[in-house]
Design an enzyme around this catalytic site. Sequence first.
Site, PDB file in Angstrom:
ATOM      1  N   LYS A   1       0.845  -1.201   0.000  1.00 42.01           N
ATOM      2  CA  LYS A   1       0.000   0.000   0.000  1.00 42.01           C
ATOM      3  C   LYS A   1       0.877   1.247   0.000  1.00 42.01           C
ATOM      4  O   LYS A   1       1.835   1.329   0.783  1.00 42.01           O
ATOM      5  CB  LYS A   1      -0.886   0.025   1.243  1.00 42.01           C
ATOM      6  CG  LYS A   1      -1.876  -1.121   1.316  1.00 42.01           C
ATOM      7  CD  LYS A   1      -3.174  -0.773   0.644  1.00 42.01           C
ATOM      8  CE  LYS A   1      -4.165  -1.921   0.816  1.00 42.01           C
ATOM      9  NZ  LYS A   1      -5.372  -1.732   0.015  1.00 42.01           N
TER      10      LYS A   1
ATOM     11  N   ASP B   1      -9.595  -0.475  -9.388  1.00 44.19           N
ATOM     12  CA  ASP B   1     -10.083  -1.343  -8.327  1.00 44.19           C
ATOM     13  C   ASP B   1     -11.356  -0.700  -7.755  1.00 44.19           C
ATOM     14  O   ASP B   1     -12.482  -1.104  -8.065  1.00 44.19           O
ATOM     15  CB  ASP B   1      -8.964  -1.470  -7.284  1.00 44.19           C
ATOM     16  CG  ASP B   1      -9.322  -2.363  -6.137  1.00 44.19           C
ATOM     17  OD1 ASP B   1     -10.310  -3.095  -6.241  1.00 44.19           O
ATOM     18  OD2 ASP B   1      -8.606  -2.340  -5.121  1.00 44.19           O
TER      19      ASP B   1
ATOM     20  N   ASP C   1      -0.573  -0.304  -4.387  1.00 41.83           N
ATOM     21  CA  ASP C   1      -1.992   0.059  -4.283  1.00 41.83           C
ATOM     22  C   ASP C   1      -2.142   1.381  -3.561  1.00 41.83           C
ATOM     23  O   ASP C   1      -1.836   1.499  -2.379  1.00 41.83           O
ATOM     24  CB  ASP C   1      -2.765  -1.037  -3.537  1.00 41.83           C
ATOM     25  CG  ASP C   1      -4.266  -0.800  -3.580  1.00 41.83           C
ATOM     26  OD1 ASP C   1      -4.697   0.214  -4.179  1.00 41.83           O
ATOM     27  OD2 ASP C   1      -5.013  -1.633  -3.031  1.00 41.83           O
TER      28      ASP C   1
ATOM     29  N   GLU D   1      -2.102   0.343  -8.665  1.00 40.80           N
ATOM     30  CA  GLU D   1      -3.547   0.156  -8.530  1.00 40.80           C
ATOM     31  C   GLU D   1      -4.224   1.435  -8.038  1.00 40.80           C
ATOM     32  O   GLU D   1      -3.781   2.031  -7.063  1.00 40.80           O
ATOM     33  CB  GLU D   1      -3.772  -0.985  -7.522  1.00 40.80           C
ATOM     34  CG  GLU D   1      -5.173  -1.502  -7.423  1.00 40.80           C
ATOM     35  CD  GLU D   1      -5.194  -2.796  -6.591  1.00 40.80           C
ATOM     36  OE1 GLU D   1      -4.485  -3.759  -6.955  1.00 40.80           O
ATOM     37  OE2 GLU D   1      -5.902  -2.828  -5.577  1.00 40.80           O
TER      38      GLU D   1
ATOM     39  N   LYS E   1     -13.423  -7.807  -7.147  1.00 41.74           N
ATOM     40  CA  LYS E   1     -13.712  -8.467  -5.876  1.00 41.74           C
ATOM     41  C   LYS E   1     -15.059  -9.155  -6.054  1.00 41.74           C
ATOM     42  O   LYS E   1     -16.113  -8.516  -5.908  1.00 41.74           O
ATOM     43  CB  LYS E   1     -13.768  -7.433  -4.744  1.00 41.74           C
ATOM     44  CG  LYS E   1     -12.479  -6.634  -4.590  1.00 41.74           C
ATOM     45  CD  LYS E   1     -12.626  -5.619  -3.475  1.00 41.74           C
ATOM     46  CE  LYS E   1     -11.430  -4.685  -3.370  1.00 41.74           C
ATOM     47  NZ  LYS E   1     -10.128  -5.317  -3.316  1.00 41.74           N
TER      48      LYS E   1
HETATM   49 MG    MG Z   1      -6.973  -1.991  -4.114  1.00 38.02          MG
END
Ligand code: MG
Length: 324
Positions: A136, A223, A165, A198, A247
């Site tokens: 992240k 995302d 991300d 991302e 997801k």
């Molecule tokens: Mg993500």
Amino acid sequence: MAIALAVKPYGRRFQQPLQTAHGLWTWRRGAILQLSNDQGHTAYGEIAPLPWFGSETLGAALDFCHSLGGQLTKTVPQDLPATQFAVETALAALGGLSPAPIQGDLDICGLLPAGQAGLQRWRPLVAQGTRTLKWKIGVWPVEQELAWMEQLGQQLPPPCRLRLDANGGLTVAMAQRWLAACDRLNAAPQGCTVEYLEQPLPPAQFEAMQHLAQGFKTAIALDESVATVAQLQACHRQGWPGVYGVKPAIAGSPDHLRRFWRQSAAPLVFSSVFETVVGRRAALDLAAAYHQERGTTTALGFGTQGAFGDDWDTLTPEQLWQRL
Ligand code: MG
């Protein structure tokens, strides 16, 4: 045929609360639903909402389930995507339509903690065979994080790959700096490469992300922008040239998701929303079907086992249902 529906809510406490763009996430709350037919067959589905990602709230999902009065008498509306996933995957399982599990050889992406902690945490993951790692970014000052990425890029042995991300937390100028750094690293990798960046910007800045995608070699994955199948379709219609993160547990109807990937060449990367075994199995089945049909081996974002302070990861769906 009458199908009985029962639902049990659950709450799981994260061992370490997760830092998200919406604050600390301490409890994963969701619900398991059980469908039974009059032949005595039973199947389970999981409602694992992520409201800050655009899904319904758990309250809205439970209100709908309770409104059914114990019988599955109508289809789930579009604005309840996590409930749609739960009901449709349970129905498929009840009808014997679930594919045989082929999860053994799927490559799972490992999760690194944000910031400097990631510089140490990769070692045990790589030692266990993990080759794709997610880190992240957008949490500390960009200068600092770029310097850490430089170090990670040198430390991580090939053929390791990094997924960065940003959870929509960068500005255009910051995203340009990140992408330029990724391009440099990928042009002359000393260790690992960067697979993609991302969601650099919030979903509202779609056009700016399209410009970024055209300006750099490193791929950008959406995302937050593509939480549901309807949003996947919308971004695809607008010509998104990069990767699509999916997801399944909050994307809505699995049938619609399958139709989307069969009708488009969009590259999908599947990931978890910290489901229990029930949702995880259903989501991995979908991911496995995609990988089989496309012949791809992209790592799956399901490195979420062991995130909770309970033993639920060791239970079967039936055992979990009994426990609730
Ligand atoms: Mg993500």
